[in-house]
Design a protein around this motif. Structure first.
Motif, PDB file in Angstrom:
ATOM      1  N   LYS A   1      55.965  90.944 125.077  1.00 21.63           N
ATOM      2  CA  LYS A   1      55.696  89.563 125.335  1.00 21.63           C
ATOM      3  C   LYS A   1      55.381  88.972 123.891  1.00 21.63           C
ATOM      4  N   LEU A   2      54.606  89.646 122.999  1.00 19.57           N
ATOM      5  CA  LEU A   2      54.276  89.311 121.590  1.00 19.57           C
ATOM      6  C   LEU A   2      55.645  89.081 120.946  1.00 19.57           C
ATOM      7  N   VAL A   3      56.533  90.087 121.052  1.00 20.26           N
ATOM      8  CA  VAL A   3      57.819  90.056 120.208  1.00 20.26           C
ATOM      9  C   VAL A   3      58.807  90.308 121.465  1.00 20.26           C
ATOM     10  N   PRO A   4      59.370  89.383 121.879  1.00 19.77           N
ATOM     11  CA  PRO A   4      60.493  89.613 122.854  1.00 19.77           C
ATOM     12  C   PRO A   4      61.724  90.343 122.438  1.00 19.77           C
ATOM     13  N   PRO A   5      62.378  90.820 123.252  1.00 21.99           N
ATOM     14  CA  PRO A   5      63.361  91.910 122.964  1.00 21.99           C
ATOM     15  C   PRO A   5      64.397  91.125 121.893  1.00 21.99           C
ATOM     16  N   ARG A   6      64.943  90.162 121.977  1.00 23.61           N
ATOM     17  CA  ARG A   6      66.100  89.628 121.190  1.00 23.61           C
ATOM     18  C   ARG A   6      65.552  88.917 120.082  1.00 23.61           C
TER      19      ARG A   6
ATOM     20  N   SER B   1      29.395  82.707 114.874  1.00 19.14           N
ATOM     21  CA  SER B   1      29.105  81.593 113.916  1.00 19.14           C
ATOM     22  C   SER B   1      30.018  80.291 114.190  1.00 19.14           C
ATOM     23  N   GLY B   2      30.915  80.590 115.221  1.00 15.10           N
ATOM     24  CA  GLY B   2      31.710  79.367 115.651  1.00 15.10           C
ATOM     25  C   GLY B   2      33.070  79.298 114.913  1.00 15.10           C
ATOM     26  N   ASP B   3      33.091  79.918 113.691  1.00 16.96           N
ATOM     27  CA  ASP B   3      34.375  79.911 112.643  1.00 16.96           C
ATOM     28  C   ASP B   3      35.488  80.908 113.293  1.00 16.96           C
ATOM     29  N   PHE B   4      35.284  81.706 114.181  1.00 18.13           N
ATOM     30  CA  PHE B   4      36.340  82.587 114.632  1.00 18.13           C
ATOM     31  C   PHE B   4      36.953  82.004 116.117  1.00 18.13           C
ATOM     32  N   PRO B   5      38.112  81.923 115.948  1.00 20.23           N
ATOM     33  CA  PRO B   5      38.952  81.150 116.950  1.00 20.23           C
ATOM     34  C   PRO B   5      39.202  82.089 118.098  1.00 20.23           C
ATOM     35  N   TRP B   6      38.139  82.354 118.869  1.00 24.96           N
ATOM     36  CA  TRP B   6      38.275  83.380 120.196  1.00 24.96           C
ATOM     37  C   TRP B   6      38.983  82.703 121.093  1.00 24.96           C
ATOM     38  N   GLY B   7      39.372  81.597 121.217  1.00 22.89           N
ATOM     39  CA  GLY B   7      40.107  80.991 122.374  1.00 22.89           C
ATOM     40  C   GLY B   7      41.683  81.448 122.240  1.00 22.89           C
ATOM     41  N   ARG B   8      42.027  81.686 120.890  1.00 14.89           N
ATOM     42  CA  ARG B   8      43.312  82.032 120.575  1.00 14.89           C
ATOM     43  C   ARG B   8      43.710  83.441 120.488  1.00 14.89           C
ATOM     44  N   ALA B   9      42.704  84.303 120.379  1.00 13.17           N
ATOM     45  CA  ALA B   9      42.774  85.699 120.130  1.00 13.17           C
ATOM     46  C   ALA B   9      43.098  86.429 121.213  1.00 13.17           C
ATOM     47  N   HIS B  10      43.795  87.365 120.958  1.00 12.80           N
ATOM     48  CA  HIS B  10      44.316  88.314 121.675  1.00 12.80           C
ATOM     49  C   HIS B  10      44.676  89.756 121.033  1.00 12.80           C
ATOM     50  N   LYS B  11      44.540  90.763 121.959  1.00 15.69           N
ATOM     51  CA  LYS B  11      44.555  92.201 121.270  1.00 15.69           C
ATOM     52  C   LYS B  11      45.546  92.932 121.619  1.00 15.69           C
ATOM     53  N   LEU B  12      46.181  93.565 120.813  1.00 16.69           N
ATOM     54  CA  LEU B  12      47.476  94.417 120.732  1.00 16.69           C
ATOM     55  C   LEU B  12      46.873  96.026 120.638  1.00 16.69           C
TER      56      LEU B  12
ATOM     57  N   LYS C   1      58.642  81.303 116.148  1.00 12.88           N
ATOM     58  CA  LYS C   1      57.080  81.271 116.524  1.00 12.88           C
ATOM     59  C   LYS C   1      56.151  81.740 115.621  1.00 12.88           C
ATOM     60  N   LEU C   2      54.823  81.190 115.457  1.00 12.52           N
ATOM     61  CA  LEU C   2      53.981  81.572 114.464  1.00 12.52           C
ATOM     62  C   LEU C   2      53.052  82.376 115.289  1.00 12.52           C
ATOM     63  N   VAL C   3      52.496  83.600 114.700  1.00  7.57           N
ATOM     64  CA  VAL C   3      51.231  84.189 115.374  1.00  7.57           C
ATOM     65  C   VAL C   3      50.505  84.344 113.918  1.00  7.57           C
ATOM     66  N   GLU C   4      49.156  84.127 114.024  1.00 11.89           N
ATOM     67  CA  GLU C   4      48.314  84.260 112.809  1.00 11.89           C
ATOM     68  C   GLU C   4      47.706  85.579 112.967  1.00 11.89           C
ATOM     69  N   VAL C   5      47.348  86.164 111.778  1.00 17.37           N
ATOM     70  CA  VAL C   5      46.632  87.444 111.572  1.00 17.37           C
ATOM     71  C   VAL C   5      45.600  87.319 110.752  1.00 17.37           C
ATOM     72  N   PRO C   6      44.356  87.535 111.255  1.00 14.58           N
ATOM     73  CA  PRO C   6      43.271  87.550 110.287  1.00 14.58           C
ATOM     74  C   PRO C   6      43.118  88.955 109.453  1.00 14.58           C
ATOM     75  N   ILE C   7      42.938  88.703 108.274  1.00 13.35           N
ATOM     76  CA  ILE C   7      42.868  89.779 107.316  1.00 13.35           C
ATOM     77  C   ILE C   7      41.524  89.777 106.704  1.00 13.35           C
TER      78      ILE C   7
END
Length: 264
Positions: A49-54, A205-216, A189-195
């Motif tokens: 789902k993160l990277v569809p087959p094609r 603190s409210g800085d981290f966008p928890w609502g958009r975060a997913h775990k692989l 499609k953009l997927v943002e990566v925290p480094i």
């Protein structure tokens, strides 16, 4: 990876600017993140789902090592499935050390070689490597050049992994901002990566966008491949004479989890 202690201007308050100051010694410890229930409770996303087959996975790395730090597990899993992967080396990381360093003259060749060795460890030695050759530490000044170059490289079906637009490092943030513009303009499609975000942000603190975060998540073999790949970056994890490593153990601790976090 060039460490710049003054973050790039973004539309945020002065307090937020101060909070995004990168301090490799006194940043947020991994133990703080591990004590946060929200991190453990993040929704998991399936690789297909993160990277569809094609689709091609395109990892934008402002500096050699960013692709492994943020996406090493992803890359290893995709490589194991014989999926198409492109790693964009935006810069060659030639300014990670001062001119006085014994490594300084070798960095333009050494750092890309470390990245290639890391990709081999991840099982992705056949991944496409695209070098933009933008000067390390000056990506914001060359943003129009980089954007035009990326337009010629990207496909509308690509899934583009780029640093979080509030990652704290000017080079990272500029690459993320350009990727966001290209998502709108090209349809990729953009997927943002925290480094560096793991190091300056605080879980509550409210800085981290928890609502958009997913775990692989990934298995033990993939986790081991990533650990081995991280050890390929000798210039970044080793001491430079009397200088501490660019990536000390406290920073690396954020990237040896059995999962990676992406903002969708």
């Amino acid at each position: 990876m060039l460490i710049v202690n003054t973050p790039a201007p973004v539309r945020r308050s002065a307090a937020a600017h101060h909070a995004r100051h990168i301090d490799v010694v006194h940043g947020t410890a991994e133990e703080v993140w591990q004590s946060c229930q929200r991190l453990h409770a993040l929704p998991e996303i399936e690789l297909c789902k993160l990277v569809p087959p094609r689709s091609r996975a395109v990892i934008l790395a402002p500096h050699p090592d960013d692709e492994t730090l943020g996406c090493g597990g992803l890359i290893a899993q995709l490589a194991g499935m014989m999926r198409e992967i492109a790693v964009v080396a935006v810069s060659d990381g030639e300014r990670s050390h001062p001119d006085s360093s014994p490594l300084a003259q070798r960095l333009p060749l050494l750092r890309p070689a470390e990245s290639m060795a890391a990709l081999e460890c991840l099982g992705a030695g056949q991944a496409q490597i695209l070098r933009a050759r933008i000067p390390d530490g000056q990506i914001r000044q060359h943003r129009l050049e980089l954007k035009a170059w990326l337009i010629a490289q990207l496909r509308h079906t690509d899934i583009v992994f780029a640093p979080w637009r509030l990652d704290g490092h000017p080079d990272h943030e500029t690459v993320g901002e350009i990727a966001a513009e290209l998502e709108h303009e090209l349809g990729c499609k953009l997927v943002e990566v925290p480094i560096w975000g793991w190091h300056w942000a605080q879980p509550l603190s409210g800085d981290f966008p928890w609502g958009r975060a997913h775990k692989l998540g990934f298995d033990a073999d993939t986790a081991l491949r990533k650990r081995r790949a991280l050890r390929c970056y000798h210039s970044q994890i080793g001491r430079d004479g009397e200088r501490d490593p660019v990536l000390p153990a406290g920073v690396l601790a954020h990237f040896v989890r059995p999962y990676e976090v992406f903002f969708l």
